[in-house]
Write a protein that holds these residues in place. Structure first.
Motif, PDB file in Angstrom:
ATOM      1  N   SER A  37      -3.511 -10.892   0.117  1.00 56.99           N
ATOM      2  CA  SER A  37      -2.595  -9.851   0.613  1.00 56.99           C
ATOM      3  C   SER A  37      -2.948  -9.423   2.034  1.00 56.99           C
ATOM      4  CB  SER A  37      -2.681  -8.618  -0.295  1.00 56.99           C
ATOM      5  OG  SER A  37      -3.959  -8.003  -0.148  1.00 56.99           O
ATOM      6  N   ASN A  39      -5.444  -7.553   2.671  1.00 56.46           N
ATOM      7  CA  ASN A  39      -6.064  -6.224   2.620  1.00 56.46           C
ATOM      8  C   ASN A  39      -7.575  -6.336   2.378  1.00 56.46           C
ATOM      9  OD1 ASN A  39      -5.795  -3.288   2.558  1.00 56.46           O
ATOM     10  ND2 ASN A  39      -6.462  -3.487   0.434  1.00 56.46           N
ATOM     11  N   THR A  43      -9.356  -5.335  -4.618  1.00 57.94           N
ATOM     12  CA  THR A  43      -8.305  -6.134  -5.269  1.00 57.94           C
ATOM     13  C   THR A  43      -8.157  -7.493  -4.608  1.00 57.94           C
ATOM     14  OG1 THR A  43      -7.110  -4.110  -5.800  1.00 57.94           O
ATOM     15  CG2 THR A  43      -5.861  -6.155  -5.898  1.00 57.94           C
ATOM     16  N   ARG A  47      -8.990 -11.500  -5.765  1.00 57.81           N
ATOM     17  CA  ARG A  47      -8.144 -12.697  -5.618  1.00 57.81           C
ATOM     18  C   ARG A  47      -8.904 -13.837  -4.950  1.00 57.81           C
ATOM     19  NH1 ARG A  47      -4.463  -8.914  -3.335  1.00 57.81           N
ATOM     20  NH2 ARG A  47      -3.001  -8.345  -4.975  1.00 57.81           N
ATOM     21  N   LYS A 105      -6.656   0.170   2.298  1.00 57.81           N
ATOM     22  CA  LYS A 105      -5.614   1.089   1.825  1.00 57.81           C
ATOM     23  C   LYS A 105      -6.185   2.369   1.243  1.00 57.81           C
ATOM     24  CE  LYS A 105      -2.517  -2.775   1.323  1.00 57.81           C
ATOM     25  NZ  LYS A 105      -1.776  -3.720   0.484  1.00 57.81           N
ATOM     26  N   VAL A 107      -7.907   3.215  -1.608  1.00 57.95           N
ATOM     27  CA  VAL A 107      -7.876   3.644  -3.006  1.00 57.95           C
ATOM     28  C   VAL A 107      -9.289   3.926  -3.545  1.00 57.95           C
ATOM     29  CG1 VAL A 107      -7.186   3.008  -5.350  1.00 57.95           C
ATOM     30  CG2 VAL A 107      -5.723   2.426  -3.410  1.00 57.95           C
ATOM     31  N   SER A 140      -1.694  -2.502  -7.216  1.00 53.37           N
ATOM     32  CA  SER A 140      -1.001  -1.571  -6.324  1.00 53.37           C
ATOM     33  C   SER A 140      -0.203  -0.534  -7.113  1.00 53.37           C
ATOM     34  CB  SER A 140      -0.079  -2.330  -5.367  1.00 53.37           C
ATOM     35  OG  SER A 140       0.877  -3.058  -6.108  1.00 53.37           O
ATOM     36  N   ALA A 143      -2.550   1.977  -8.440  1.00 57.28           N
ATOM     37  CA  ALA A 143      -2.992   2.872  -7.354  1.00 57.28           C
ATOM     38  C   ALA A 143      -1.909   3.880  -6.998  1.00 57.28           C
ATOM     39  CB  ALA A 143      -3.356   2.040  -6.123  1.00 57.28           C
ATOM     40  N   HIS A 178       0.478   1.525   1.409  1.00 56.81           N
ATOM     41  CA  HIS A 178       0.991   0.597   0.392  1.00 56.81           C
ATOM     42  C   HIS A 178       2.466   0.271   0.628  1.00 56.81           C
ATOM     43  CE1 HIS A 178      -2.695   1.604  -1.820  1.00 56.81           C
ATOM     44  NE2 HIS A 178      -2.443   0.588  -2.614  1.00 56.81           N
ATOM     45  N   ASN A 181       3.402  -3.123  -0.339  1.00 52.67           N
ATOM     46  CA  ASN A 181       3.319  -3.273  -1.798  1.00 52.67           C
ATOM     47  C   ASN A 181       4.539  -2.642  -2.465  1.00 52.67           C
ATOM     48  OD1 ASN A 181       0.342  -2.687  -0.727  1.00 52.67           O
ATOM     49  ND2 ASN A 181       0.177  -4.127  -2.428  1.00 52.67           N
ATOM     50  N   ARG A 184       7.394  -4.897  -2.175  1.00 55.53           N
ATOM     51  CA  ARG A 184       7.264  -6.036  -3.112  1.00 55.53           C
ATOM     52  C   ARG A 184       7.533  -5.600  -4.556  1.00 55.53           C
ATOM     53  NH1 ARG A 184       3.035  -7.625   0.350  1.00 55.53           N
ATOM     54  NH2 ARG A 184       1.401  -6.695  -0.930  1.00 55.53           N
ATOM     55  N   GLU A 190       5.685  -8.473  -6.537  1.00 50.90           N
ATOM     56  CA  GLU A 190       4.243  -8.156  -6.567  1.00 50.90           C
ATOM     57  C   GLU A 190       3.631  -8.837  -7.791  1.00 50.90           C
ATOM     58  OE1 GLU A 190       2.316  -7.052  -4.304  1.00 50.90           O
ATOM     59  OE2 GLU A 190       1.480  -5.065  -4.723  1.00 50.90           O
TER      60      GLU A 190
HETATM   61  O1  G3P Z   1      -6.403  -0.860  -3.444  1.00 54.61           O
HETATM   62  C1  G3P Z   1      -5.475  -1.702  -2.865  1.00 54.61           C
HETATM   63  C2  G3P Z   1      -4.495  -2.093  -3.921  1.00 54.61           C
HETATM   64  O2  G3P Z   1      -3.834  -0.960  -4.386  1.00 54.61           O
HETATM   65  C3  G3P Z   1      -3.522  -3.117  -3.455  1.00 54.61           C
HETATM   66  O3  G3P Z   1      -4.189  -4.210  -2.883  1.00 54.61           O
HETATM   67  O4  G3P Z   1      -4.452  -6.501  -2.066  1.00 54.61           O
HETATM   68  O5  G3P Z   1      -2.755  -5.984  -3.833  1.00 54.61           O
HETATM   69  O6  G3P Z   1      -2.379  -5.201  -1.495  1.00 54.61           O
HETATM   70  P1  G3P Z   1      -3.396  -5.538  -2.544  1.00 54.61           P
END
Ligand code: G3P
Length: 196
Positions: A37, A39, A43, A47, A105, A107, A140, A143, A178, A181, A184, A190
């Motif tokens: 992502s 980020n 999370t 991945r 982000k 969280v 996401s 969160a 976000h 996110n 998405r 997402e």
């Molecule tokens: O803490 C970040 C999460 O909420 C989303 O992460 O990588 O799925 O954009 P990501």
């Protein structure tokens, strides 16, 4: 006043330690801002690099939220100064001075801040995250719902006005970070994590 500035600047410098980027380097995963992502957070490290790397990132970002608040409070900070210390930590994570101001982000760091400032609120919000993630498998979404739940909860618990203001600002910034996110999620693009 000088000590307050030291607290706030120190908190920003600690918040700027982007655990995901350091874990990515140390474990040979590359810069998390270049894959998945994009980020730098637990999370995305999950991945890219799996559970161990993600757990390290989560712990680092969470502890980073706890330390400045606990230390500043121990040294006498309270009220709006303590809220400013918490916000500075959070902004360090979002805009890290050591990494071109391109951070995460917020969280996990916000979670650490909440657990340190208001454990009951922190645990409740963490509970929302865990339940939503267990059911939906989308970090996401967990969160976003956890962050949003913090607003009614902070008003339900008799928190001071500085803490209420802090929570509102943190939640707005988390929603803002976000925004891709959210787009998405609305488009149904997402992707959830597989159960493992
Ligand atoms: O803490 C970040 C999460 O909420 C989303 O992460 O990588 O799925 O954009 P990501």
């Amino acid at each position: 006043v000088i000590i307050d500035i030291v607290f706030i600047v120190g908190a920003y410098l600690i918040g700027s330690v982007a655990t995901a980027i350091l874990v990515g380097r140390a474990m040979g995963l590359g810069d998390p801002r270049q894959s998945g992502s994009g980020n730098p957070g637990a999370t995305n490290i999950l991945r890219i690099g799996g559970k161990k790397a993600a757990a390290l990132t989560l712990c680092g970002d969470l502890i980073k939220g706890v330390i400045p608040v606990v230390v500043a409070r121990w040294l006498g900070a309270e009220g709006w100064i303590l809220a400013a210390v918490a916000l500075a930590t959070f902004l360090g994570h979002l805009y890290p001075v050591y990494f071109g101001f391109r951070g995460g982000k917020g969280v996990a760091t916000a979670m650490g801040i909440l657990l340190a400032l208001m454990p009951l609120l922190g645990l409740s919000v963490l509970g929302v995250w865990i339940v939503v993630f267990a059911v939906m498998r989308v970090s996401s979404l967990a969160a976003l719902l956890a962050a949003t739940s913090a607003i009614p909860l902070v008003f339900a618990l008799s928190a001071s006005s500085s803490l209420r203001a802090l929570i509102i600002v943190l939640v707005i910034l988390i929603l803002w970070r976000h925004r891709s996110n959210i787009q998405r999620l609305l488009d149904g693009r997402e992707t959830p994590f597989k159960k493992s």
